[in-house]
Enzyme design. Structure first.
Site, PDB file in Angstrom:
ATOM      1  N   LYS A 175       0.898  -1.163   0.000  1.00 54.84           N
ATOM      2  CA  LYS A 175       0.000   0.000   0.000  1.00 54.84           C
ATOM      3  C   LYS A 175       0.932   1.207   0.000  1.00 54.84           C
ATOM      4  O   LYS A 175       1.378   1.663   1.048  1.00 54.84           O
ATOM      5  CB  LYS A 175      -0.880  -0.030   1.251  1.00 54.84           C
ATOM      6  CG  LYS A 175      -2.218   0.706   1.138  1.00 54.84           C
ATOM      7  CD  LYS A 175      -2.096   2.150   0.747  1.00 54.84           C
ATOM      8  CE  LYS A 175      -1.633   3.054   1.859  1.00 54.84           C
ATOM      9  NZ  LYS A 175      -1.290   4.421   1.400  1.00 54.84           N
ATOM     10  N   CYS A 283      13.933  10.959   6.053  1.00 59.51           N
ATOM     11  CA  CYS A 283      13.926  10.630   7.478  1.00 59.51           C
ATOM     12  C   CYS A 283      15.334  10.631   8.038  1.00 59.51           C
ATOM     13  O   CYS A 283      15.511  10.592   9.249  1.00 59.51           O
ATOM     14  CB  CYS A 283      13.259   9.293   7.722  1.00 59.51           C
ATOM     15  SG  CYS A 283      14.233   7.942   7.091  1.00 59.51           S
TER      16      CYS A 283
END
Ligand code: NAD
Length: 500
Positions: A175, A283
């Site tokens: 997903k 990140c």
């Protein structure tokens, strides 16, 4: 041009969405809507699970050497289509073309690692653990597993999840982020072309509704998530409550400690790249510089300011842009708002990129680099993840204070120290409580054969991503104790059996 309507990819085929819900996909460089992505409902997720479940046993029975060959061809195809993938990525994400190549390459390297799957899946064997007794362990796939991934690495992170899962013999449901789904859809086509059986790599596009359906579906054994921390924690809690194995990686606020003995030119260059590359949407971006001592702070600031003022912001396709636009207008507004907050909190805004406009691309999602000095630990711009081209300087009086800063932030993904002092570097590596550490390396993203993961609120659950942990996460261990020959007659034993 009218936006194209994207699909899911289930059972080796493009499948149109049936939920009648769609999200716009933007081209951040121009601000145009280029596509509409379908947002799956629970029934569509269920269908993908059924298809994956039907395909998985045969794939698990395919010997590991053959599975490895699929990965060899897949890597070759990724290399062959690298330019096309990089352009598609830059178009939807906004990062520059060289940066997109880096994103793809770091994912491709995990697929390369998976070529070693016959070796990686080998179990243990102890001959003669007792009279006629041998013990062995094996790693078996979990069945159908899922990955839920963020917008900022549309090739790398899906590959970090899917490649080990599939190599281990699982069927996988991805997903991806609804903000840049086209590269994941292309990965699905390339997996198929590489010879992966239909139904083993599936892409279900969607938002929270699809995520919740994945977390609640009893047919999914494990979920690997990457995204922001609040959602990571939610995914971890809901998935685990449903009995799934879950690893969920979250946000970051990565510090770079600059010791007074550091090569300041080297440290400033490293900071510029690590803070502003990919518009700070990484990140592992450095968002806090921590010079140690007033001398280091002044020297570093003096070197950073002209470099930030001369950063080249440009369209993603520009060959000489340092970084491109942010991913969406909503995210641009959020980042700009953080700069306003920092000003309101009393931090010194030394370089202000809020007003930047890209000539000829007035509707694009651009902003220039920003630098705050004299940031304090009680400020929101220090405590929260901004995820944009904004660097804060937080001055530390000494090394102990700098170390304590990195150790007490709620995020603990990456950290770096710049120094020429081996003692300080070694002490730092031992004592810093952060998952990934760079010593004179600004973005210490471990290579494919090591593992990636943050501590505290940067990672929920157990085991890191890729490397040996990737194999462990997507398999379960079975340990077999066997006795041959069976002729030894011991009679019934009621005490706990031991080898004493
Ligand atoms: P995000 O949390 O908004 O989205 C991540 C995924 O969760 C997406 O697939 C999205 O569709 C889904 N999602 C969004 N809202 C949801 C909700 N309410 N309920 C359930 N699912 C939901 O993250 P993002 O903006 O796409 O990515 C940026 C974030 O990811 C940053 O915080 C960044 O630090 C983090 N990140 C972490 C790592 C790491 O390895 N630690 C790597 C890359 C990015």
């Amino acid at each position: 041009m009218a936006p194209t309507t994207l699909t899911h990819f289930i059972g080796g085929e493009k499948i149109a969405g049936t939920s009648n819900r769609f999200a716009d996909v933007f081209e951040p460089m121009t601000g145009d809507v280029t596509a509409r992505v379908p947002l799956a409902n629970a029934a569509e997720v269920r269908h993908a699970v059924e298809v994956a479940n039907a395909a998985q046993p045969r794939w698990a029975d395919t010997n590991p050497q053959r599975r490895a060959r699929v990965f060899m061809r897949f890597v070759e195809l990724l290399n062959r289509h690298a330019d096309e993938i990089a352009h598609l990525m830059s178009r939807e994400h906004g990062k520059t073309i060289p940066d997109s190549h880096g994103d793809l390459q770091r994912g491709l390297e995990v697929a390369e690692f998976c070529i070693g799957i016959p070796h990686l899946l080998k179990g243990e064997f102890t001959e003669g653990a007792g009279p006629g007794i041998d013990i062995y362990s094996m790693r078996q796939p979990l069945g159908v597993v899922a990955g839920i991934t963020p917008f900022n690495f549309p090739a790398m992170i899906p590959l970090w999840k899917a490649a080990p899962a599939i190599a281990c013999g699982n069927a996988f449901i991805l997903k991806p982020s609804e903000r840049d789904p086209s590269v994941p859809l292309m990965l699905a086509e390339l997996f198929l072309e590489a010879g992966l059986p239909k139904g083993i790599f599936n892409v279900v596009n969607g938002d929270k509704e699809a995520v919740d359906a994945i977390l609640d579906d009893p047919g999914i054994a494990a979920v690997g998530f990457v995204g922001s921390s609040d959602i990571a924690q939610y995914v971890y809690a809901r998935g685990a409550a449903n009995g799934k194995r879950v690893q969920a990686f979250g946000g970051a606020k990565n510090h770079m400690i600059v010791m007074p003995d550091a090569d300041m030119d080297m440290a400033a260059d490293a900071l510029i790249g690590a803070a502003f590359g990919s518009a700070g949407e990484r990140c592992m971006a450095i968002s806090v510089a921590v010079p140690v001592g007033e001398g280091a702070a002044e020297a570093l600031r003096g070197k950073l300011v002209p470099k930030i003022e001369s950063l080249k912001v440009g369209p993603s396709t520009s060959p000489d842009a340092d970084f491109g636009p942010l991913v969406t207008r909503a995210h641009l507004e959020r980042v700009r708002n953080y700069v306003d907050i920092g000003v309101g909190e009393g931090a010194e805004l030394v370089v202000d990129g809020r007003g930047f406009k890209m000539q000829g691309y007035e509707n694009g999602f651009y902003m220039g680099g920003c630098l705050f000095d004299r940031v304090r630990t009680d400020m929101r711009i220090y405590k929260e993840e901004i995820f944009g081209p904004v660097l804060s300087i937080l001055r530390a009086a000494d090394y102990a204070e700098a170390l304590a800063l990195a150790n007490s932030h709620e995020y603990a993904n990456g950290v770096a120290i710049y120094t020429r002092d081996g003692d300080a570097a070694r002490d730092f590596a031992a004592k810093v409580e952060v998952g990934m550490v760079g010593i004179n390396v600004p973005i210490p993203v471990p290579l494919a054969y090591y593992t990636f993961g943050g501590w505290r609120r940067s990672g929920f659950g157990d085991l890191n991503q890729h490397g040996a942990d990737g194999i462990r996460f997507y398999t379960r261990t079975k340990t077999v104790t066997s006795r041959w020959p069976t002729g030894v007659k011991e009679g019934a034993q009621f005490a706990m059996p031991t080898m004493k």
